[in-house]
Design a protein around this motif. Structure first.
Motif, short mmCIF file in Angstrom:
data_model
loop_
_atom_site.label_atom_id
_atom_site.label_comp_id
_atom_site.label_asym_id
_atom_site.label_seq_id
_atom_site.Cartn_x
_atom_site.Cartn_y
_atom_site.Cartn_z
N LEU A 280 -23.36 17.62 12.80
CA LEU A 280 -22.16 17.97 12.00
C LEU A 280 -21.15 17.12 12.28
CD1 LEU A 280 -22.22 22.04 12.44
CD2 LEU A 280 -22.47 20.76 10.24
N THR A 281 -20.92 16.46 13.69
CA THR A 281 -19.94 15.66 14.12
C THR A 281 -20.31 14.10 13.92
OG1 THR A 281 -20.70 15.80 16.55
CG2 THR A 281 -18.83 17.05 15.66
N GLY A 282 -21.74 13.87 13.24
CA GLY A 282 -22.11 12.39 13.34
C GLY A 282 -21.24 11.81 12.02
N ILE A 283 -21.42 10.41 11.97
CA ILE A 283 -20.80 9.66 11.34
C ILE A 283 -21.41 9.77 9.71
CG2 ILE A 283 -22.20 7.48 11.40
CD1 ILE A 283 -18.25 7.89 11.39
N ASP A 284 -22.48 10.23 9.66
CA ASP A 284 -23.26 10.23 8.34
C ASP A 284 -23.05 11.62 7.94
OD1 ASP A 284 -24.17 7.42 8.59
OD2 ASP A 284 -25.60 8.13 9.64
N SER A 285 -22.44 12.75 8.57
CA SER A 285 -22.58 14.04 8.31
C SER A 285 -21.66 14.23 6.81
CB SER A 285 -21.79 14.85 9.17
OG SER A 285 -20.63 14.80 9.39
N PRO A 286 -21.83 15.33 6.08
CA PRO A 286 -21.23 15.30 4.91
C PRO A 286 -19.54 15.29 5.05
CG PRO A 286 -23.00 16.80 4.80
CD PRO A 286 -23.02 16.32 6.06
N SER A 287 -19.08 16.17 6.29
CA SER A 287 -17.68 16.04 6.40
C SER A 287 -16.94 15.14 7.27
CB SER A 287 -17.57 17.52 6.98
OG SER A 287 -18.05 18.57 6.06
N ALA A 288 -17.90 14.09 7.39
CA ALA A 288 -17.42 13.09 8.62
C ALA A 288 -16.30 12.31 7.60
CB ALA A 288 -18.43 12.20 8.71
N ALA A 289 -16.28 11.90 6.41
CA ALA A 289 -15.05 11.41 5.90
C ALA A 289 -13.94 12.12 5.85
CB ALA A 289 -15.44 11.01 4.58
N TRP A 290 -13.91 13.32 5.65
CA TRP A 290 -12.67 14.38 5.65
C TRP A 290 -12.17 14.25 7.00
CZ3 TRP A 290 -11.11 18.62 8.02
CH2 TRP A 290 -9.99 19.47 7.34
N PHE A 291 -12.88 14.43 8.41
CA PHE A 291 -12.45 14.46 9.63
C PHE A 291 -11.84 13.18 9.87
CE2 PHE A 291 -15.71 17.91 10.24
CZ PHE A 291 -14.87 19.07 10.49
N LEU A 292 -12.55 12.23 9.58
CA LEU A 292 -11.94 10.65 9.78
C LEU A 292 -10.59 10.56 9.09
CD1 LEU A 292 -15.01 8.32 9.58
CD2 LEU A 292 -13.54 8.91 11.72
N HIS A 293 -10.50 11.05 7.75
CA HIS A 293 -9.18 11.03 7.15
C HIS A 293 -7.97 11.45 7.89
CE1 HIS A 293 -6.30 11.07 3.77
NE2 HIS A 293 -6.09 12.27 4.00
N TRP A 294 -8.36 12.80 8.35
CA TRP A 294 -7.37 13.54 9.33
C TRP A 294 -7.11 13.16 10.71
CZ3 TRP A 294 -3.79 15.58 6.49
CH2 TRP A 294 -4.15 16.06 5.10
N ARG A 295 -7.98 12.21 11.21
CA ARG A 295 -8.15 11.41 12.45
C ARG A 295 -8.23 12.62 13.45
NH1 ARG A 295 -6.31 6.53 12.54
NH2 ARG A 295 -5.68 6.32 14.68
N ILE A 296 -9.52 13.51 13.47
CA ILE A 296 -9.83 14.51 14.10
C ILE A 296 -11.22 14.52 14.55
CG2 ILE A 296 -7.90 16.07 13.60
CD1 ILE A 296 -9.87 17.55 11.70
#
Length: 567
Positions: free
Chosen positions: A345-361
């Motif tokens: 879930l927290t890997g860079i290839d996870s479906p939500s990774a781009a969203w988490f990276l956008h918010w820098r969390i």
């Protein structure tokens, strides 16, 4: 040189100066086209009678029409304000909004002159104008920063100048923020009135009225260009010299607390961050859905890192739309100690990774929640195979560290998909198992029947061509799986952080729970994460001035130097 419209404008400004009505002066000063018809006539008069080379004549005209001092004995001087009015005339005469970079430079120069006028004893008169100009400059700077095609020439020019001066290049947005910060400092360093900065009615007086308005504009720009060091200076100055935040309007309080929470979040002070963000969320208007969502994203993340998961009803609010699918799977993995799901879930290839990276969390969740997932894994292992002990025989409940090691290894292998691949793995599958990326430079050997290569420096080695930079590299190691020593040190770390209550027998490789004679071993040995971390903290948030709080006057506040939670 008849200029009836300019004369009428100056008469109006003169009247408002005598009335000390700064808000009306700010309404008089339009600097964003389209101009009202009367301003179009005034611009035409200025272009016809006062060219750029005649700025001194224009300033003399302003000096004759406007009062030089406040009325009464000891009245302050309006000299710098008169210079600002002349600069304003030059601005509306010369500005061409189709040339955004030039408009930005002219607006920046106008704000610089307004900032000079702000520092005078009559500066409170121009404070509303400074705030309005700062907001406009901030909006334009951020817009230009998002258009690299427009600032390409400026960037190359600044890079050349920076190389010549051997200094750090300042971006357009950061340069604007630095100018606005100077105006903020003049608000924060106000010395008129009493030492508390409040008038007889208990409200901020003088330039102190603009402290949080100016701070919020600065912080917006500094966070946009990711200059947290500069933001720290804002918080430190406010913490030393500002009146209590509660005396300012709700909109200013909410915005400031949001940025303060973001700052502490970025510095890994998650308990402080959640205190500021929680208050910002409470004070944000319930119809301001966009703003409440911004606060809620960082508030939820801070609480998850502290072991405090959102209740289901939080996700039903309008501002939380779509957040449940992002955060709830992570919370489930943390609660169960499911390392495999947590890694995916927290890997860079996870479906939500781009969203988490956008918010820098993403990095905060990945690194700081590691403690919680291991604590939950230890607890689940105790439920499955732990020795509950016997109070009558004075034996303590224990947990086998080897059992935790077996479960952790199984879950880590599942996270790396080890054991499920075919022998002819694809490159992406190998990469997902942690194979060294430099393996792309290693090519298969040349077939035996191929013609020999020329004996030069680029000839293939006996085992195939190897890039010269990689000649001394070793083969990629096996996937990084936990060892029994790693797991034992992880349990020791949890004990040290008071997230496990007991001690470790290193010879037997067991964790023993102490104090479980009259209570459940689960409750004693695995205390609540949120309650444990909260008990170690106090409710003081550096940067947040509260009523009755003593200020640290004359000291240097290093807000990012404290030890973060979970470190």
């Amino acid at each position: 040189m008849a200029t009836p419209t300019v004369d009428q404008f100056l008469d109006g400004i003169s009247r408002l100066m005598k009335q000390k009505d700064g808000s009306q002066i700010q309404d008089f000063l339009h600097y964003e086209p389209p101009w009202p018809p009367i301003y179009e006539r005034m611009v035409a008069e200025l272009r016809q009678n006062y060219a750029a080379a005649e700025h001194n004549e224009l300033e003399r005209k302003c000096s004759k029409a406007l009062p030089a001092h406040e009325e009464g004995d000891g009245g302050g001087s309006f000299t710098s304000f008169i210079s600002f009015v002349a600069k304003y005339f030059a601005f509306i005469r010369d500005v061409d909004i189709s040339q955004l970079l030039e408009t930005h430079d002219k607006l920046k120069a106008l704000l610089g002159q307004a900032s000079i006028a702000l520092s005078a004893s009559t500066g409170v008169l121009i404070l509303p104008t400074v705030i309005s100009l700062s907001r406009t400059l901030s909006k334009l700077a951020i817009g230009l920063d998002k258009r690299p095609d427009l600032v390409a020439n400026l960037t190359s020019r600044e890079a050349t100048i920076g190389a010549e001066e051997a200094g750090e290049r300042v971006t357009l947005a950061e340069g604007s923020a630095n100018l606005i910060r100077e105006a903020f400092k003049k608000c924060a360093s106000e010395r008129s009135g009493n030492s508390s900065g409040l008038d007889n009615s208990g409200k901020p007086e003088g330039r102190r009225i603009g402290i949080y308005l100016m701070a919020n504009v600065c912080l917006k720009l500094f966070f946009h260009c990711r200059k947290l060091r500069s933001a720290e200076q804002i918080f430190a100055l406010i913490y030393q010299q500002s009146p209590p935040l509660a005396l300012y309007p709700a909109a200013q309080r909410t915005t400031f607390l949001y940025y303060l929470g973001r700052y502490h979040f970025a510095n890994n002070h998650f308990y402080r961050a959640q205190l500021a963000l929680q208050e910002a969320y409470y004070q944000c208007h319930r119809h301001a859905t966009k703003q409440r969502r911004l606060v809620l994203i960082y508030l939820i993340t801070s609480n998850i890192i502290l072991g405090r998961f959102p209740k289901p009803h939080i996700y039903q609010r309008p501002e939380a739309r779509g957040l449940q699918e992002k955060f709830e799977p992570i919370c489930r993995a943390l609660a169960k100690g499911d390392i495999a799901s947590f890694r995916k879930l927290t890997g860079i290839d996870s479906p939500s990774a781009a969203w988490f990276l956008h918010w820098r969390i993403l990095l905060q969740i990945t690194n700081r929640c590691e403690v919680i997932v291991w604590r939950s894994l230890a607890r689940r292992t105790f439920l499955l195979s732990g020795n509950r002990g016997d109070a009558s025989k004075r034996t303590a409940p224990t947990l086998s560290i080897e059992d935790v090691f077996l479960l952790a290894t199984f879950l880590e292998k599942r996270a790396l998909d080890i054991g499920s691949e075919s022998s002819d793995d694809t490159t992406s599958q190998k990469a997902s198992r942690g194979e060294h990326t430099n393996s792309i430079f290693i090519f298969p050997p040349t077939p035996a029947d191929s013609p020999p290569a020329q004996a030069d420096e680029k000839s293939e080695a006996p085992g195939g061509y190897i890039d010269p930079d990689l000649l001394d590299c070793v083969d990629p190691p096996d996937p990084d799986l936990p060892t029994i020593e790693t797991v034992e040190s992880m349990i020791a770390s949890l004990v040290d952080q008071d997230l496990l209550h007991g001690f470790i027998s290193h010879s037997q490789r067991r964790f023993a729970i102490t104090g479980a004679k009259s209570a459940s071993p689960l409750a004693v040995g695995f205390p609540n994460v949120w309650a444990t971390l909260k008990a170690k903290m106090d409710d003081e948030v550096p940067g947040w001035v509260k009523e009755g709080q003593k200020k640290a006057g004359g000291t240097v506040m290093h807000l990012s130097g404290a030890r973060p939670v979970g470190a």
